[in-house]
Design a protein around this motif. Structure first.
Motif, mmCIF file in Angstrom:
data_model
loop_
_atom_site.group_PDB
_atom_site.id
_atom_site.type_symbol
_atom_site.label_atom_id
_atom_site.label_comp_id
_atom_site.label_asym_id
_atom_site.label_seq_id
_atom_site.Cartn_x
_atom_site.Cartn_y
_atom_site.Cartn_z
ATOM 1 N N ALA A 145 -6.522 -34.140 20.955
ATOM 2 C CA ALA A 145 -7.415 -35.326 21.925
ATOM 3 C C ALA A 145 -8.450 -34.266 22.416
ATOM 4 N N ARG A 146 -9.873 -35.083 22.316
ATOM 5 C CA ARG A 146 -10.970 -34.552 22.698
ATOM 6 C C ARG A 146 -10.900 -34.762 24.617
ATOM 7 N N ILE A 147 -10.951 -33.910 25.210
ATOM 8 C CA ILE A 147 -10.844 -34.112 26.831
ATOM 9 C C ILE A 147 -12.159 -33.913 27.366
ATOM 10 N N HIS A 148 -12.265 -34.884 28.198
ATOM 11 C CA HIS A 148 -13.931 -34.534 29.006
ATOM 12 C C HIS A 148 -13.742 -34.178 30.246
ATOM 13 N N ALA A 149 -14.673 -33.425 30.797
ATOM 14 C CA ALA A 149 -14.560 -33.078 32.238
ATOM 15 C C ALA A 149 -16.196 -33.262 32.689
ATOM 16 N N LYS A 150 -16.603 -33.248 33.576
ATOM 17 C CA LYS A 150 -17.896 -33.123 34.063
ATOM 18 C C LYS A 150 -17.986 -31.574 34.703
ATOM 19 N N TYR A 151 -19.080 -31.034 34.344
ATOM 20 C CA TYR A 151 -19.356 -29.843 35.022
ATOM 21 C C TYR A 151 -20.729 -29.180 35.781
ATOM 22 N N VAL A 152 -20.496 -29.200 37.020
ATOM 23 C CA VAL A 152 -21.814 -28.804 37.718
ATOM 24 C C VAL A 152 -21.829 -27.394 38.008
ATOM 25 N N ARG A 153 -22.923 -26.833 37.669
ATOM 26 C CA ARG A 153 -23.014 -25.389 37.689
ATOM 27 C C ARG A 153 -24.302 -24.841 38.486
ATOM 28 N N PRO A 154 -24.142 -24.332 39.669
ATOM 29 C CA PRO A 154 -25.258 -23.993 40.570
ATOM 30 C C PRO A 154 -26.345 -22.934 39.964
ATOM 31 N N TYR A 208 -23.337 -30.866 33.448
ATOM 32 C CA TYR A 208 -22.998 -31.136 31.932
ATOM 33 C C TYR A 208 -21.868 -32.096 31.806
ATOM 34 N N GLU A 209 -21.658 -32.552 30.454
ATOM 35 C CA GLU A 209 -20.546 -33.284 30.099
ATOM 36 C C GLU A 209 -19.820 -32.157 29.330
ATOM 37 N N LEU A 210 -18.708 -31.868 29.545
ATOM 38 C CA LEU A 210 -17.863 -30.613 29.003
ATOM 39 C C LEU A 210 -16.640 -31.395 28.311
ATOM 40 N N TYR A 211 -16.504 -30.758 26.943
ATOM 41 C CA TYR A 211 -15.599 -31.445 26.218
ATOM 42 C C TYR A 211 -14.797 -30.351 25.507
ATOM 43 N N PHE A 212 -13.341 -30.598 25.256
ATOM 44 C CA PHE A 212 -12.705 -29.638 24.696
ATOM 45 C C PHE A 212 -11.402 -30.194 23.920
ATOM 46 N N THR A 213 -10.815 -29.447 22.903
ATOM 47 C CA THR A 213 -9.647 -30.315 22.317
ATOM 48 C C THR A 213 -8.396 -29.737 22.962
ATOM 49 N N GLY A 214 -7.549 -30.661 23.206
ATOM 50 C CA GLY A 214 -6.296 -30.418 23.777
ATOM 51 C C GLY A 214 -5.092 -30.426 22.892
ATOM 52 N N ASP A 266 -18.285 -40.050 40.395
ATOM 53 C CA ASP A 266 -19.757 -39.897 40.113
ATOM 54 C C ASP A 266 -20.130 -38.067 40.434
ATOM 55 N N TRP A 267 -21.339 -37.886 40.134
ATOM 56 C CA TRP A 267 -21.748 -36.742 40.299
ATOM 57 C C TRP A 267 -21.989 -36.288 41.596
ATOM 58 N N HIS A 268 -22.544 -37.117 42.305
ATOM 59 C CA HIS A 268 -22.754 -36.793 43.736
ATOM 60 C C HIS A 268 -21.830 -36.040 44.716
ATOM 61 N N ASP A 269 -20.348 -36.523 44.449
ATOM 62 C CA ASP A 269 -19.331 -35.907 45.463
ATOM 63 C C ASP A 269 -18.989 -34.357 44.631
ATOM 64 N N LYS A 270 -19.629 -33.840 43.950
ATOM 65 C CA LYS A 270 -19.485 -32.459 43.456
ATOM 66 C C LYS A 270 -20.471 -31.521 44.052
ATOM 67 N N LEU A 271 -21.937 -32.270 44.555
ATOM 68 C CA LEU A 271 -22.769 -31.562 44.840
ATOM 69 C C LEU A 271 -22.952 -30.721 46.071
ATOM 70 N N SER A 272 -22.042 -31.082 46.906
ATOM 71 C CA SER A 272 -22.032 -30.503 48.287
ATOM 72 C C SER A 272 -21.300 -29.001 47.920
ATOM 73 N N ALA A 313 -26.123 -33.512 31.029
ATOM 74 C CA ALA A 313 -25.772 -34.764 31.440
ATOM 75 C C ALA A 313 -27.143 -35.289 31.718
ATOM 76 N N SER A 314 -27.401 -36.598 31.616
ATOM 77 C CA SER A 314 -28.586 -37.448 32.053
ATOM 78 C C SER A 314 -28.850 -37.187 33.480
ATOM 79 N N PHE A 315 -27.749 -37.031 34.500
ATOM 80 C CA PHE A 315 -28.121 -36.663 35.718
ATOM 81 C C PHE A 315 -28.320 -35.445 36.173
ATOM 82 N N GLN A 316 -29.427 -34.940 36.715
ATOM 83 C CA GLN A 316 -29.873 -33.376 36.955
ATOM 84 C C GLN A 316 -30.193 -33.341 38.532
ATOM 85 N N VAL A 317 -30.025 -32.207 38.993
ATOM 86 C CA VAL A 317 -30.513 -31.887 40.472
ATOM 87 C C VAL A 317 -31.249 -30.743 40.547
ATOM 88 N N PRO A 318 -32.185 -30.367 41.512
ATOM 89 C CA PRO A 318 -32.719 -29.170 41.379
ATOM 90 C C PRO A 318 -31.966 -27.868 41.343
#
Length: 322
Positions: free
Chosen positions: A67-76, A57-63, A98-104, A47-52
């Motif tokens: 249909a191509r399904i989108h999810a945000k994926y944040v990996r520590p 990631y923008e995650l995509y899969f075929t359902g 938004d990304w920020h509410d997944k960061l905690s 993703a264009s948004f990153q933290v230290p």
């Protein structure tokens, strides 16, 4: 205490009103077989948004139905070895946020996956292709077609498929995959854990998409359930097909999937909820046979429930429901 629904002693015994289709179990076994036959073609795009301390990631899969399904994926990135994951689901017509509410959660060492429901406010596709009304309303999408064309069938399967993808991620501990969400998000939390029973813990908040006939009988087919009223007014103004309509909606009535859940459940309900009436939620809760705990907010409706998100995080972090 004011009441908009049944007294508490009745709510705790309530078993639902909406009819259950005779072939309900076969319907969902067939749906799961279709889902499992699909090559998901998972794609991770930085993703264009990153933290230290995490990679986004923008995650995509075929359902189902292509249909191509989108999810945000944040990996520590500051933890070693396999770690837990939380799958988040959003409210009706919304998107993954938004990304920020997944960061905690990421800072705590959790991976986070947040799905966009197909055809709603995010990036997931709605491949459409059903007979009948498509102007408004996902509950009634496909209602005039074959039962396997109901749109929420596909969305429930998307939730389960994303859970299966999360369970297979090499960095994720498959024994510690959890789900959470409110309203439609609470509904998809229930559906996800019912159709993918390896979900270890779930925290649904006032789940939507349950006991449709009860909503109708309470004269609360408005707001999120407005499309039920719109459907009857447009396509069955004298309710000659009422039994048929509610029975078909029974295929996507979460109370009848609830018994499939195997993970621990922390369930929140506001007793003044006129959007998703309490009885429709208790129809789900009372059918859950897995370990469960109910958190009741007597004076709250379909709104933020103070302290529950903190409670849910502690629930994920601890070993039991206590």
């Amino acid at each position: 205490m004011p009441l908009i629904d049944m007294p508490m002693e009745q709510l705790l015994q309530y078993e639902g009103t909406n009819p259950r289709p005779d072939d309900f179990d076969a319907y969902w076994e067939s749906a799961l077989a279709e889902m499992k036959s699909i090559a998901a073609h998972v794609e991770l795009v930085p993703a264009s948004f990153q933290v230290p301390y995490a990679t986004c990631y923008e995650l995509y899969f075929t359902g189902v139905r292509g249909a191509r399904i989108h999810a945000k994926y944040v990996r520590p990135t500051h933890v070693t070895g396999k770690h837990p994951a939380v799958i988040q689901f959003h409210g009706y017509s919304g998107q993954s946020g938004d990304w920020h509410d997944k960061l905690s959660l990421a800072f705590m060492g959790y991976s986070v996956l947040a799905m966009d429901c197909r055809g709603q406010g995010g990036r997931s596709e709605d491949t459409g292709g059903v007979k009948g009304n498509t102007l408004n309303g996902h509950i009634i999408r496909g209602l005039d077609d074959q039962p396997d064309q109901l749109l929420f069938r596909h969305i429930f399967l998307d939730a389960a498929q994303l859970a299966g993808i999360a369970l297979e991620l090499p960095e994720v501990d498959p024994e510690r995959v959890y789900a959470m969400g409110a309203s439609q998000g609470g509904a998809l939390t229930i559906a996800c854990a019912a159709l993918e029973p390896r979900i270890a813990k779930l925290a649904p908040v006032y789940p939507f998409l349950s006991d449709y006939k009860r909503v109708w009988q309470m004269d609360l087919a408005k707001d999120a359930y407005q499309e039920l009223r719109s459907y009857f007014r447009s396509f069955d103004p004298q309710h000659k097909r009422e039994d048929e309509v509610f029975t078909k909606l029974g295929y996507i009535d979460l109370q009848y999937l609830a018994h499939r859940i195997r993970g621990q459940v922390l369930f929140a309900v506001g007793l003044m909820d006129t959007i998703c009436p309490p009885s429709t939620q208790f129809a789900i809760y009372n059918k859950i046979t897995a370990p469960k705990r109910l958190e009741i907010y007597p004076d709250f409706g379909h709104e933020d429930l103070p302290g529950f998100r903190d409670m849910a995080i502690q629930f994920f972090h601890n070993d039991s429901l206590e």
